[in-house]
Design a protein around this motif. Structure first.
Motif, PDB file in Angstrom:
ATOM      1  N   HIS A 141       0.819  -1.174   0.009  1.00 30.41           N
ATOM      2  CA  HIS A 141       0.076  -0.217  -0.084  1.00 30.41           C
ATOM      3  C   HIS A 141       1.080   1.237   0.079  1.00 30.41           C
ATOM      4  O   HIS A 141       0.443   2.358   0.380  1.00 30.41           O
ATOM      5  N   ASN A 146       6.162   5.953   0.852  1.00 27.30           N
ATOM      6  CA  ASN A 146       5.684   6.939   1.749  1.00 27.30           C
ATOM      7  C   ASN A 146       6.587   7.214   2.949  1.00 27.30           C
ATOM      8  O   ASN A 146       6.648   8.518   3.225  1.00 27.30           O
ATOM      9  N   ARG A 177      -1.432   5.347  -8.737  1.00 30.24           N
ATOM     10  CA  ARG A 177      -2.087   5.395  -7.416  1.00 30.24           C
ATOM     11  C   ARG A 177      -3.195   6.713  -7.265  1.00 30.24           C
ATOM     12  O   ARG A 177      -4.290   6.547  -6.717  1.00 30.24           O
ATOM     13  N   MET A 204      -4.728   6.956   5.323  1.00 30.02           N
ATOM     14  CA  MET A 204      -3.742   7.410   3.963  1.00 30.02           C
ATOM     15  C   MET A 204      -3.082   8.570   4.350  1.00 30.02           C
ATOM     16  O   MET A 204      -3.591   9.406   5.193  1.00 30.02           O
ATOM     17  N   GLU A 208      -2.589  11.738  -0.112  1.00 29.69           N
ATOM     18  CA  GLU A 208      -3.459  10.941  -1.075  1.00 29.69           C
ATOM     19  C   GLU A 208      -4.713  11.274  -0.385  1.00 29.69           C
ATOM     20  O   GLU A 208      -5.854  11.523  -1.348  1.00 29.69           O
ATOM     21  N   ARG A 209      -5.135  11.798   0.787  1.00 30.24           N
ATOM     22  CA  ARG A 209      -6.433  12.241   1.252  1.00 30.24           C
ATOM     23  C   ARG A 209      -6.758  13.424   0.485  1.00 30.24           C
ATOM     24  O   ARG A 209      -8.134  13.771   0.051  1.00 30.24           O
TER      25      ARG A 209
END
Length: 242
Positions: A141, A146, A177, A204, A208-209
């Protein structure tokens, strides 16, 4: 720039100042989201603030940095002995220093990769890792890449480049992504409208949010907000008028 979450804006600011060991005079504060009480617990959301350190000499030490990236062990962040000198460095020099810092960390993870930097503008740069071990570098993920990106941003902040944002990528992962997140946003919006209930997505990272929030900001049927504390902060998609 570091993000902090609490029940109120003032609490988030105080938590951030305490965590960074600075006072308000030495901080640039941006309120990302105000708190909301909700009704009977529904629609409740915490406040979010971003805090940037003006004086890098009071930035968090290497022990704090290591704690923020639990999946990378024995990180040695060398201190910047001459703050004024680092401020005069160009973005190119900052990226060169960052690449030199990241290389042994990536090797420690058992990954052989070539770093390909690109400075997009004075506030944003990317480093693409060319490797045959994309899956290992990305992690489940996106956990590994990250964490490396968080570490890279902290390093830039530490050497006096808090205004330069960095993105790490490999095998076009970020684009792929983003497309997945956009589809997830639309699917979740339809679910929220169909059920009439808020839908909570998995936790996340903030960037990404942001994709979810941006994708649904013009949707007239749902609202979005973030809930929880890092690193378990997640997007909530709720139907309008809940």
């Amino acid at each position: 720039m570091s993000t902090f979450t609490a029940e109120t804006v003032n609490d988030a600011i105080e938590e951030g100042l305490k965590s960074l060991n600075i006072d308000r005079n030495n901080a640039e504060i941006n309120v990302v989201q105000t708190n909301r009480k909700g009704f009977l617990g529904i629609g409740k959301r915490d406040a979010i603030v971003e805090i940037d350190v003006k004086n890098v000499q009071t930035a968090s030490n290497s022990q704090d940095i290591a704690a923020t990236t639990k999946n990378i062990n024995k990180i040695d962040l060398k201190p910047s002995n001459n703050t004024e000198k680092t401020r005069k460095h160009s973005n190119e020099q900052a990226i060169e220093e960052l690449m030199a810092y990241l290389q042994p960390i990536v090797e420690e993870l058992g990954i052989t990769a070539e770093q390909q930097p690109r400075i997009m503008n004075r506030k944003f740069a990317r480093i693409n890792f060319k490797t045959e071990q994309e899956g290992l570098l990305i992690g489940k993920h996106g956990l590994t890449i990250n964490a490396l990106q968080d570490l890279a941003q902290i390093y830039l902040n530490h050497i006096g480049y808090s205004r330069l944002s960095i993105q790490l990528d490999t095998a076009d992962y970020r684009h792929r992504r983003t497309e997945i997140l956009k589809k997830l946003a639309e699917k979740t919006a339809r679910e929220a409208v169909a059920t009439g209930q808020p839908v909570y997505l998995d936790p996340m990272p903030s960037f990404e949010r942001k994709v979810i929030h941006t994708q649904l900001e013009d949707n007239g049927y749902v609202n979005t907000f973030s809930s929880g504390r890092e690193p378990y902060r997640a997007v909530v998609v709720e139907p309008q008028n809940v």
